[in-house]
Design a protein around this motif. Structure first.
Motif, PDB file in Angstrom:
ATOM      1  N   GLU A  80       0.841  -1.206   0.018  1.00 30.45           N
ATOM      2  CA  GLU A  80      -0.118  -0.040  -0.052  1.00 30.45           C
ATOM      3  C   GLU A  80       0.820   1.352  -0.153  1.00 30.45           C
ATOM      4  N   GLN A  81       1.964   1.201   0.796  1.00 32.95           N
ATOM      5  CA  GLN A  81       2.856   2.544   0.924  1.00 32.95           C
ATOM      6  C   GLN A  81       3.602   2.354  -0.283  1.00 32.95           C
ATOM      7  N   VAL A  82       4.054   1.441  -0.895  1.00 29.48           N
ATOM      8  CA  VAL A  82       4.829   1.599  -2.063  1.00 29.48           C
ATOM      9  C   VAL A  82       3.929   2.196  -3.336  1.00 29.48           C
TER      10      VAL A  82
ATOM     11  N   GLY B 227       7.471   1.848   3.293  1.00 26.98           N
ATOM     12  CA  GLY B 227       7.215   0.561   2.572  1.00 26.98           C
ATOM     13  C   GLY B 227       8.412  -0.291   2.936  1.00 26.98           C
ATOM     14  N   ARG B 228       9.702   0.336   2.907  1.00 23.05           N
ATOM     15  CA  ARG B 228      10.673  -0.466   3.391  1.00 23.05           C
ATOM     16  C   ARG B 228      10.803  -0.793   5.015  1.00 23.05           C
ATOM     17  N   GLU B 229      10.281   0.061   5.735  1.00 22.81           N
ATOM     18  CA  GLU B 229      10.232  -0.290   7.218  1.00 22.81           C
ATOM     19  C   GLU B 229       9.080  -1.458   7.408  1.00 22.81           C
TER      20      GLU B 229
ATOM     21  N   VAL C 119       8.796  -8.162  -2.994  1.00 18.23           N
ATOM     22  CA  VAL C 119       8.314  -6.604  -2.935  1.00 18.23           C
ATOM     23  C   VAL C 119       9.613  -5.877  -2.849  1.00 18.23           C
ATOM     24  N   LEU C 120      10.643  -6.286  -1.878  1.00 16.58           N
ATOM     25  CA  LEU C 120      11.935  -5.537  -1.626  1.00 16.58           C
ATOM     26  C   LEU C 120      12.593  -5.374  -2.772  1.00 16.58           C
ATOM     27  N   GLY C 121      12.691  -6.391  -3.549  1.00 14.07           N
ATOM     28  CA  GLY C 121      13.539  -6.553  -4.694  1.00 14.07           C
ATOM     29  C   GLY C 121      12.978  -5.364  -5.904  1.00 14.07           C
ATOM     30  N   LYS C 122      11.547  -5.322  -5.872  1.00 17.78           N
ATOM     31  CA  LYS C 122      11.178  -4.403  -6.918  1.00 17.78           C
ATOM     32  C   LYS C 122      11.110  -2.991  -6.311  1.00 17.78           C
TER      33      LYS C 122
END
Length: 395
Positions: A194-196, A204-206, A224-227
């Motif tokens: 949602e944040q990304v 989002g990263r947190e 998701v982190l990779g994207k």
């Protein structure tokens, strides 16, 4: 003297009458209990044999026999559950509401009825009422806390209240329900996505960091982190996140291939080399058609279509795949001429029809299948159980 005899006889008669009355009463109570017990177990027998209508009729008869016993309480609970199971939620609610109104209930019985009533409300879609009862049960903490928390969790998932769901999940973890660490991780992933989508990359990263804290094996968080890292231009960090999937769950390596191909196209020699080296390692240890086709693209770009076709053919001989066959035919169509090209076109049309509509993913818990990856199974509602299908018609 005669008066004394009469008086003694009078009191003896009273005593005998009292004793006979008590005995008759005990017999009636015993017969009543025996009749209730008999009807109760007959009802259970019907229930075990999935004869729901007969079970309900028997339980109702048992209720008329003795309305204030423990057996009656148990019967009311069972009857309400039967109504709810049959979809007659209104009747289940009435049974449990009438039971809750009885002043003879103990505190534990009252709380148990509240739990059943909250389940009825949930089944009826009255989520606010269900949530209100469950919140009270959690605060009381009288032996039904885990059941109440689990139902609250289901409500917050349905309403997509992820922060509240995380709070409940953490409480369940404190109650040693370890399996909920996976759910908490997915809830954090929901928040992260949602944040990304709102370009709030820091938040989002947190959230993704928290997801991996609760479940180090969370593939979704790594994807998701990779994207996210790729979108920020952090190529090495993106690759690092995707490479974690190798140890988390190799079934999902194929899901990372499209982004790995994007990384390989970037003007970074070290990243390109690392991507190809990683794909070669995956092909050796956890082969899939997605990896084969990705490596074939690289071969075609550097060495030509014939070498790419040869590579695919070699891999198909080891692990037959309909998707791989389609790609091999496409390559040969591109280099063929005349009648051969026409015949290959006909063959390609046939393989296309064979592959169209085939499911690509399947839930390992309930068997649900489809062409899209769902992190929460639409059928059984389990998280992280839908995985890519492997084999001739899959990966």
């Amino acid at each position: 003297m005669n008066d004394t005899v009469y008086l003694v006889g009078f009191f003896c008669a009273i005593a005998i009458g009292f004793w006979l009355g008590r005995r008759d009463k005990r017999k009636k109570v015993r017969k009543s209990k025996e009749r209730l017990s008999k009807e109760y177990f007959i009802g259970l027998n019907y229930l075990l044999n999935e004869q729901t209508n007969e079970a309900i009729d028997t339980f109702i008869k048992a209720l008329e026999t003795n309305p204030d016993s423990q057996e009656t309480f148990d019967t009311c609970i069972a009857l309400g559950r039967l109504f709810c199971k049959r979809g007659e939620v209104d009747r289940a609610i009435r049974v449990h509401q009438s039971l809750l109104a009885r002043p003879s209930l103990t505190k534990k019985q009252s709380l148990m009825v509240q739990l059943e009533l909250s389940r009825d409300y949930y089944s009826a879609g009255l989520l606010d009422r269900s949530e209100g009862l469950l919140t009270q049960l959690v605060e009381v903490n009288a032996g039904f806390q885990v059941e109440a928390l689990e139902l609250l969790l289901a409500i917050y998932q349905q309403e997509k209240e992820w922060l509240l769901a995380i709070e409940i999940g953490k409480k369940l973890l404190k109650n040693n329900v370890v399996s909920y660490s996976n759910l908490v991780a997915h809830f954090y992933c929901e928040l992260a996505e949602e944040q990304v989508a709102k370009s709030n990359t820091t938040e989002g990263r947190e959230y993704l960091k928290q997801a991996l804290k609760y479940n180090k094996q969370c593939v979704r968080a790594s994807l998701v982190l990779g994207k996210l890292e790729y979108s920020q231009g952090n190529l090495k960090e993106s690759l690092k996140a995707l490479q974690k999937i190798y140890n988390q769950d190799p079934n999902y390596i194929s899901e990372s291939v499209p982004l790995l191909e994007e990384l390989r196209l970037e003007q970074s020699g070290s990243v390109q080399k690392s991507v190809n080296s990683y794909l070669q390692k995956c092909l050796k240890d956890y082969p899939s058609v997605a990896i084969v086709l990705s490596l074939a693209k690289e071969i075609e770009m550097k060495q030509g279509a014939k070498d790419a076709g040869k590579f695919i053919a070699e891999q198909l001989a080891r692990r037959p795949s309909l998707r791989g066959l389609n790609q091999l035919i496409d390559i040969h169509i591109g280099i063929a001429e005349g009648k051969s090209k026409k015949n290959l076109g006909l063959l390609r049309e046939l393989t296309r029809k064979l592959s169209d509509g085939k499911p690509l993913y399947r839930c390992i818990n309930c068997g649900f299948s489809g062409q899209e990856l769902h992190w929460q199974c639409p059928s059984c509602q389990h998280w992280g159980e839908v995985k890519p299908i492997h084999g001739v018609e899959g990966q």
